[in-house]
Design a protein around this motif. Sequence first.
Motif: not given
Length: 362
Positions: A152-167
């Motif tokens: 599971q990768y819910f806390d991977h830095p790149l997932l956080i980065e992508m959603f933050a950029e999208s916001i």
Amino acid sequence: MELGGGTRQDFDALLLLSFGGPEGPEQVRPFLENVTRGRNIPPERLDGVAEHYLHFGGVSPINGINRALIEQIEAELADRGMTLPVYFGNRNWEPYVEDTVARMRDDGVRRAAVFTTSAWGGYSGCTQYQEDIARARTAAGDGAPELVKLRQYFDHPLLIEMFAESISEAAATLPDDLRAEARLVFTAHSIPLRAASLCGPDLYGRQVAYASALVAAAAGFPTYDQVWQSRSGPPQVPWLEPDVGDHLSALQEAGTKAVVVCPIGFVADHIEVVWDLDNEVRDQAEEAGIAFARASTPNARRQFARLAVDLVDELRLGLDPLRVTDPAPVPGYGCTVDGALCTPQCVSQRRPGEASAGRPPG
């Protein structure tokens, strides 16, 4: 097997395993019947959901997004000097995972890493993909490749980065005078309360809450809301709440003038994003006089391909998992923190005798 400094695994292929979706009007109803097989869903309910797909010409975006993501993964693998072939299989529609694994067997694949289009723990987010893997290997029979599901990768830095950029990108589309006061709302797919703790106490809910907090901080939002969407089934069965539509009504009553909705629970803009949010919730916001912006999901961004290959490298090279550690995660958040590929107590939420979604008979 340990994730950090543990046994290294060699792979000779990568399988992207996803949910699947129709790619033409004639496929919509058979697809929905396949998804809901064994659940006794009334035909009129399927008719209603079919209209969502037919609104987009009967084509779900998910297969096209996954093919584009595979191209990005292949490019990322090449940049890292890796020559793994990338295969594509679905649970509910072509290309079926059973057919894909049979082709992998015929191609001589012996061990493949499996990247799933779900970042989460729980039955639907994790265990059901394990069932897909087991079913496909059984169907392939002798010589079926070993398939190792990545974590599971819910806390991977790149997932956080992508959603933050999208916001940030979504917020920039709001009127200038409303942007600073916009309310950030995270939404994820709801599940029945009876399933919420099958794989650990409120595992899925806690993962979504943790990821939402990380993304909000990265996007510069000190306050935010976290809600749910896309519930189905009879109304007497309780699901995770509040629903995103109900929450928008509450925001209207509170005088909110602008919202940024982030579908944190989804990694692709498929029907439950583009219909539920871009149509129903957007229309509700417009009627309420609330400026609406929706953040995109990772889709086929290059960072998402990097994330997938990072997960392969964790096992291939015996690396510690890449995850956000500030603030420190609470123990019990699933395989990333606990050091196991899956939470041991995770059990199927299906009732005895209920069919598992997959390729239809014949």
